[in-house]
Every structure is written in C-alpha cells, then in structure tokens.
Design an enzyme around this catalytic site. Structure first.
Site, mmCIF file in Angstrom:
data_model
loop_
_atom_site.group_PDB
_atom_site.id
_atom_site.type_symbol
_atom_site.label_atom_id
_atom_site.label_comp_id
_atom_site.label_asym_id
_atom_site.label_seq_id
_atom_site.Cartn_x
_atom_site.Cartn_y
_atom_site.Cartn_z
ATOM 1 C CB CYS A 1 6.767 0.538 4.187
ATOM 2 S SG CYS A 1 5.882 -0.947 4.684
ATOM 3 C CB CYS B 1 -4.504 -6.602 23.595
ATOM 4 S SG CYS B 1 -2.845 -5.881 23.539
ATOM 5 C CB CYS C 1 5.292 -0.348 19.863
ATOM 6 S SG CYS C 1 5.432 -1.114 18.248
ATOM 7 C CB CYS D 1 -0.933 0.002 1.207
ATOM 8 S SG CYS D 1 -0.069 0.130 2.787
ATOM 9 C CB CYS E 1 -1.222 0.139 18.929
ATOM 10 S SG CYS E 1 -0.382 0.345 17.342
ATOM 11 C CB CYS F 1 1.546 -3.881 28.511
ATOM 12 S SG CYS F 1 -0.018 -3.028 28.219
ATOM 13 C CB CYS G 1 1.175 -5.070 12.478
ATOM 14 S SG CYS G 1 2.231 -3.767 13.135
ATOM 15 C CG HIS H 1 1.422 -9.365 28.214
ATOM 16 N ND1 HIS H 1 0.194 -8.816 28.544
ATOM 17 C CD2 HIS H 1 1.716 -10.255 29.214
ATOM 18 C CE1 HIS H 1 -0.237 -9.350 29.668
ATOM 19 N NE2 HIS H 1 0.667 -10.214 30.099
ATOM 20 C CB CYS I 1 1.154 -3.543 9.079
ATOM 21 S SG CYS I 1 0.065 -3.399 7.647
ATOM 22 C CB CYS J 1 -5.138 -6.334 31.008
ATOM 23 S SG CYS J 1 -4.433 -7.308 29.677
ATOM 24 C CB CYS K 1 -0.694 -4.890 20.506
ATOM 25 S SG CYS K 1 0.573 -5.708 19.494
ATOM 26 C CB CYS L 1 3.650 -6.700 2.501
ATOM 27 S SG CYS L 1 2.017 -6.163 3.036
#
Length: 318
Positions: free
Chosen positions: A55, A272, A281, A52, A293, A245, A302, A242, A193, A266, A299, A155
């Site tokens: 990236c 998630c 992340c 798409c 996210c 988190c 991805c 996790h 992604c 949670c 999450c 991808c």
C-alpha cells in the site's frame, strides 16, 4: 491546464467521470490546498501492521500529484516506518509525542491488519521505555487519540490475506478491532490489494477540504456521510465493475472467453469477480492511467470484505 479547487473536489467525488485524480492533478491545485491550510498541515502517523508494504509502494507511485508534494505541502507525515529517516526508539518516542501534542487533531493511517493472538506479539513495531510495542499496543494507545483513522488496504480494512483461512495470528481489520476494544474513533476504509494511489490521495484531500469548510468534527461528519456500509468512500467504491466492464456487451450476448488470449468474450468463466466487486478501476485505471486488471486478466475482487477467501480461486478453467 488550470483546475480550480472546486473542480478538483468534484473530481475526487466522482462527478467528473472517466478522469482520475492523478490524471488531472497539477501544481496549482496543490498550491491552493496547501494555501488553504497555510501552515496548519495536519500531522499524520502511519502504522504498518501485518502486510506486505504494498500500500505504501502504491502511494509512492503517485505521479501527479508527486508524492513529495503530498507529503510536504498537503500533510505533515510525522511517522512512517518505510520512508522516514529516523529509526528505533527515538522514532517511536516521537510518534507518541506527536499523538500527545495533537491529541484529537492528528490522523492515523493504518496499513496492514492487527494480529491479536499471543498478546499481539506476532507484530512488534518497535521499542520504547525498555518495552516492546506491538501493533495491538499502538492501536490501543493511538487509536482513541486520533481524529480519524484511514485503514489503507484490504488487510487494514477487513483483515485481508493475514486473516485468511489457516492464519494463526487472529489478524483483524481496524474497524473490527476498534469495535471489540470499544474505541469510538471514526474509521474510513480504503481497501484494495493494493489500493489505487488516487483513492488514498483523493480521500485525504476531500477530508481536508471538508474540515477546512466545516471544522474538524463537522468536517469528519461530512466524510462519514459518503461512506458505504463497508466504510468505503462511495465516490471511489460506488460503482460495480461488471456493470461498467468493456466486455459487458459480450456477456449480454452470451459470448464468454475460454482463454485470456481471446480478444472478445466476457471473462466470467475464467474466474472474473467483477459482478461482486465495487470500485472505479474501469475508468481510473492503474499505472498512471495505462491499464487495469480486466484488460490483461480478471478482477479478483480485492476491494471486498471477503477477500481473499470469498474470492478464491482467483482463476478458474473455462
């Protein structure tokens, strides 16, 4: 703020927790890296297969360093369908000329998967010498000549959405495609992604630093040493979502959210995928360090090889 090259490499390799490449990058670092290359910026060819273009958009959103500095001072981007001024047959011919001139010394970045059905004709990237060039053709011709390949995005790394159940194109990730075609060029996977711009810029910078110190072959060997079993750089993909988190204490105390508007709890019961996902992340964050996210949703895993089929459905009723 002054940041020397050694500290920057430490930052890229995850030894300075809680700070991202974009958050700490400043012009002095860019000058140091470009100075070390001193006119010997490695050529980069960027191919786009089934995807798409997200990236590329993510990379262009890199604020610090500004993408202009990366392209003009750190690497020499010779081919990129989205950002280059050239188009058509002259652009394709230039791509092949660079590959021939720098055989074994250029980097190939691949965005999107490689659709192999129908002789690759689900993805035609251009024309040259009065023939259509498919993504399959380009990978077979350029892959063996590249010093290394960066598979940017899920991808490209694992097939991703174009390879999901129901696809008719027989799309494949770069590493799988290379294995089937017996192409030995090393592949570094930078999934997501889309992937975070820091993951792309940081991996490129660490690779260039290793090459400057140890030479091309040994430098690439140093990069391969930090990859996990899925071909990902462990500095960016070596930590479980996790386990880090902000809602972990709630999970340990069996406090589970039943809707996204709840401040505590949670998010596992809402779908998630953090327990099965490895990336940084949680500390790097997105949108120039603004959020991530789990802050707003869940999450969806991805960066993992089984995305999206193995992570569906993304949201679940509590």
């Amino acid at each position: 703020m002054s940041l020397n090259r050694r500290d920057f490499v430490k930052l890229c390799t995850g030894t300075v927790a809680g700070l991202g490449v974009s958050q700490m990058f400043n012009p002095a670092v860019c000058e140091a890296i470009s100075g070390s290359l001193n006119g010997n910026r490695p050529p980069v060819l960027w191919l786009q297969g089934s995807g798409c273009t997200g990236c590329s958009v993510s990379l262009l959103n890199s604020v610090n360093p500004h993408i202009k500095d990366v392209l003009l001072k750190v690497i020499s981007l010779e081919f990129h369908p989205t950002v280059m001024a050239w188009e058509g047959e002259p652009a394709i011919e230039h791509m092949y000329k660079i590959a021939d001139k720098y055989d074994g010394k250029f980097f190939l970045v691949v965005e999107g998967s490689v659709p192999t059905a129908a002789d690759g004709k689900y993805c035609v990237i251009g024309e040259a010498d009065h023939r259509e060039i498919t993504m399959v053709d380009a990978m077979k011709e350029l892959g063996p000549k590249a010093a290394a390949v960066l598979a940017v995005g899920t991808c490209s790394a694992y097939g991703g959405i174009p390879a999901a159940e129901g696809s008719q194109t027989d799309a494949k990730g770069v590493r799988q495609f290379f294995e089937e075609e017996e192409i030995a060029t090393p592949v570094v996977n930078i999934p997501g992604c889309p992937p975070h711009p820091d993951w792309i810029v940081g991996t490129v910078t660490v690779a260039l630093d290793a090459i400057n110190k140890h030479g091309l072959a040994d430098g690439l060997g140093k990069v391969v040493e930090i990859l996990d079993d899925e071909g990902r750089p462990t500095p960016f993909f070596g930590e479980n979502i996790h386990d880090n988190c902000p809602y972990l204490d709630d999970f340990d105390n069996d406090v589970l959210a039943t809707k996204f508007t709840e401040v505590k709890g949670c998010r596992m019961e809402l779908g998630c995928k953090g327990p099965d996902t490895n990336s940084d992340c949680y500390k790097r964050k997105w949108n120039n360090g603004i959020n991530w996210c789990v802050q707003n949703a869940v999450c969806i895993g991805c960066v993992e090889p089984d995305f999206p089929d193995g992570k569906s459905p993304f949201y679940e009723p509590a």
